[in-house]
Design a protein around this motif. Structure first.
Motif, short mmCIF file in Angstrom:
data_model
loop_
_atom_site.label_atom_id
_atom_site.label_comp_id
_atom_site.label_asym_id
_atom_site.label_seq_id
_atom_site.Cartn_x
_atom_site.Cartn_y
_atom_site.Cartn_z
N VAL A 121 0.10 2.88 -1.44
CA VAL A 121 -0.37 4.24 -1.15
C VAL A 121 0.07 5.19 -2.26
O VAL A 121 -0.71 6.03 -2.75
N ALA A 122 1.32 5.06 -2.67
CA ALA A 122 1.85 5.91 -3.73
C ALA A 122 1.07 5.72 -5.03
O ALA A 122 0.78 6.69 -5.75
N PHE A 175 -2.16 7.60 -4.82
CA PHE A 175 -1.90 9.02 -5.03
C PHE A 175 -1.70 9.32 -6.52
O PHE A 175 -2.26 10.28 -7.06
N ILE A 182 -3.86 11.72 -9.08
CA ILE A 182 -3.22 12.85 -9.75
C ILE A 182 -3.34 12.73 -11.27
O ILE A 182 -3.50 13.72 -11.99
N LEU A 208 2.53 6.76 5.41
CA LEU A 208 1.94 7.65 4.40
C LEU A 208 2.99 8.59 3.81
O LEU A 208 2.97 8.89 2.62
N ALA A 247 4.08 9.13 -0.02
CA ALA A 247 4.21 10.41 -0.73
C ALA A 247 5.56 10.52 -1.41
O ALA A 247 5.66 10.99 -2.55
N THR A 306 5.78 8.53 -4.68
CA THR A 306 5.08 9.01 -5.87
C THR A 306 6.07 9.54 -6.90
O THR A 306 5.78 9.56 -8.09
N ASN A 349 5.36 18.41 -6.72
CA ASN A 349 4.00 18.21 -6.23
C ASN A 349 3.22 19.51 -6.14
O ASN A 349 2.00 19.54 -6.36
N ALA A 382 -5.32 15.52 -3.08
CA ALA A 382 -4.42 14.39 -2.80
C ALA A 382 -2.96 14.81 -2.94
O ALA A 382 -2.10 14.42 -2.14
N THR A 383 -2.68 15.62 -3.94
CA THR A 383 -1.31 16.09 -4.15
C THR A 383 -0.85 16.99 -3.01
O THR A 383 0.27 16.86 -2.51
N GLN A 435 -0.17 14.84 0.18
CA GLN A 435 1.11 14.13 0.23
C GLN A 435 2.27 15.10 0.34
O GLN A 435 3.29 14.78 0.96
#
Length: 446
Positions: A53-54, A57, A61, A192, A196, A199, A354, A397-398, A401
Motif C-alpha cells: 500500500v505504501a 502511495f 506521489i 491502510l 500511510a 510511506t 505529507n 492520495a497524499t 494517507q
C-alpha cells in the motif's frame, strides 16, 4: 568562513551513482529499523501488505515530482517548486514546517542506540544517540563529497546484510501466515494507516530533489533514481516485513526492533553482522544522507529573506551552510535528551511532510503556465490533461494517507501537528507582509 550565501555556490559533483547511493541510504532505516515494529502493532502480519500500500502511495506521489524534477533544476528542492508554481508565501510555509518536521533526525540516532543496546546491553541510550548524531554532523561539516564516500561504503555493506536477513528468515516463516488472529489485527483502517506510516520509509528516495543544486545532470538522473530506488526498497521492505511478522508471534515483535527476530533466525556471528552492517548502517546512512540535503531549502530561504541572511553563510572550501547545519543538530538533540517517543517523532514527521508533499503534487499542474518553454522541451512532457490527472491523483492520495494517520494519533499529537501547521502559515504571511522577502530565481534549465 565565506559570506557567500547562495545555492548557486554549491558544487555540482553528484552523478547518478552518488544520487542512487544517497537515495538508498536515506530510505533504508526509518521504515524497517525504526517504524516496522510500530506498524506490526497496528496491523499484525499484514504489515507486508501495508508495505505494498505504501509503495502505491509513493508512486502516485512521485509521478508529479518526476514531471517537475525532470524539467528544471531546482536549487531549493520542493521549496523552490512551491514558490515557482504556487505562490511565494507557500515557500515560507514550507521552510518552517520543514525545519520543525526534521526534528526527526533524532529518530535515526535513537533507533541506532536501541540496536546498539541489543548487542551491548547496559550502555546509556541517550549518550549513544548523542554520539551518533554528533559524528555524522561532523562528517557532513567536511563536505558532501566526503559524506557521499562514507555513504557508498555503508550502503554496500547494508545491502548485503539485508539480503542475508531475508535469505535466512523466509524459510523460517511459520505456515498459515495469512490466517489466524495475528493477521489484520486492526482491520482495514489500520492496514491502510500502517501503509500511510510506511510511506516515510519507502518514499525517501524523492529527497534527492533537494540535491538539484549539487547534481551534475538533475533532470536526467533524479527521476531515474527516484523510480529505481523506490522499487528496490519496496521489494526489500515487503520481504523483511514478512520475516519480521512471520517467525514469532505478533505479541513478541509488535513495537519491537528487528533485533528480536534476527536473534531467533540468525547464527550469532551473522546476527552481529546484521545488527552492525544492516540495522546500524541503515540508520546511519539515513542520518548521513538527511544531514546532507535537509539544509538546502533552508539555505535558499535565507537567501530569499524568509530567515535571517546570516544563517546562510557557507564554509570557504566545501560550501557547507555550517550555521544551518549546526542549528538543526542542536534542534535534534532536544528529543534525544528529553527521551521523546519514537512513534510520536515518526508520526509527526510523516504528517507534516505529507502536507507539504500534497501541495507539491498539486503544484505540478502549473508547469504549463509558469515555465511553458521548459515544459515543452522536457523529456517527460505529456498532455495538459495527463499532467493534471497525475498531479491531482498524487495530491489526493497524499491527503488521504495523511487523514488516515491523523485518525490514529493521540490527542496531544494531533494538537502538536496542528500548532506547527498554524504557526508556519502565520509566520509565512507575516514575513511576506513585512517586505523582507525578495525571492531570487532558484530554478534553471539543466
Amino acid at each position: 568562513m565565506s559570506q557567500v550565501q547562495s545555492t548557486k555556490e554549491l558544487q555540482r559533483v553528484l552523478g547518478r551513482k552518488e544520487l542512487f547511493s544517497i537515495a538508498i541510504g536515506q530510505t533504508i532505516g526509518s521504515g524497517i529499523f525504526a517504524l516496522l515494529g510500530v506498524g506490526l502493532a497496528m496491523t499484525g502480519r499484514s504489515a507486508n501488505l501495508s508495505m505494498i500500500v505504501a509503495a502505491v502511495f509513493v508512486i502516485l506521489i512521485s509521478i508529479p515530482n518526476i514531471f517537475v524534477g525532470g524539467t528544471i533544476r531546482m536549487r531549493g528542492g520542493f521549496y523552490t517548486q512551491l514558490g515557482l508554481l504556487v505562490h511565494e508565501t507557500c515557500s515560507g510555509f514550507f521552510v518552517i514546517v520543514h525545519i520543525l518536521a526534521w526534528t526527526a533526525l533524532a529518530l535515526y540516532a535513537l533507533s541506532f542506540a536501541d540496536y546498539t543496546l541489543a548487542l551491548i546491553p547496559g550502555l546509556n541510550r541517550t549518550l549513544i544517540a548523542f554520539g551518533t548524531l554528533t559524528f555524522f554532523y561532523g562528517v557532513n561539516m567536511l563536505g558532501i563529497q566526503s559524506a557521499a564516500k562514507v555513504q557508498n561504503l555503508m550502503a554496500l555493506i547494508m545491502t548485503v546484510a539485508l539480503t542475508v536477513f531475508v535469505c535466512y528468515g523466509l524459510p523460517q516463516v511459520q505456515p498459515g501466515y495469512f490466517q489466524g488472529p495475528d493477521f489484520m489485527t486492526g482491520g482495514w483502517r489500520n492496514l491502510l494507516s500502517a501503509g500511510a506510516l510506511y510511506t516515510w520509509a519507502i518514499g525517501g528516495a524523492n529527497v534527492i530533489v533537494y540535491l538539484g543544486a549539487e547534481a551534475k545532470n538533475p533532470t536526467r538522473d533524479i527521476p531515474f533514481v527516484i523510480i529505481l530506488a523506490t522499487l528496490i526498497i519496496a521489494l526489500f521492505y515487503a520481504l523483511m516485513a514478512t520475516v519480521a511478522a512471520g517467525v514469532l508471534p505478533i505479541a513478541e515483535v509488535a513495537g519491537q526492533p528487528l533485533s528480536v527476530v534476527a536473534a531467533k533466525i540468525l547464527p550469532r556471528p551473522v546476527y552481529v553482522f546484521f545488527i552492525v552492517g544492516g540495522a546500524m548502517f541503515a540508520l546511519t546512512t539515513t542520518l548521513n544522507a538527511a544531514l546532507g540535503w535537509v539544509t538546502k531549502p533552508i539555505l535558499q530561504a535565507c537567501v530569499d529573506g524568509w530567515l535571517p541572511s546570516g544563517l546562510g553563510v557557507l564554509t570557504v572550501k566545501h560550501k557547507i551552510p555550517y550555521v544551518i547545519l549546526t542549528l538543526l543538530y542542536l534542534e535534534s538533540l532536544v528529543p534525544i535528551f528529553f527521551e521523546f517517543n519514537i512513534s510520536t517523532i515518526g508520526n509527526m514527521a510523516v504528517i507534516l511532510n505529507n502536507v507539504l508533499f500534497a501541495l507539491v503534487c498539486f503544484s505540478a499542474v502549473r508547469l504549463t503556465t509558469r515555465v511553458p518553454e521548459l515544459w515543452a522541451q522536457s523529456r517527460f512532457h505529456v498532455s495538459t490533461g495527463t499532467l493534471k490527472f497525475w498531479s491531482v491523483l498524487g495530491g489526493v492520495a497524499t491527503l488521504g494517507q495523511t487523514l488516515l494517520l491523523f485518525s490514529v494519533l493521540k490527542p496531544y499529537e494531533m494538537v502538536g501537528n496542528g500548532v506547527v501547521l498554524v504557526t508556519a502559515a502565520g509566520y509565512a504571511v507575516m514575513r511576506k507582509r513585512s517586505g523582507k522577502v525578495h525571492m531570487e530565481i532558484s530554478y534553471e534549465e539543466a
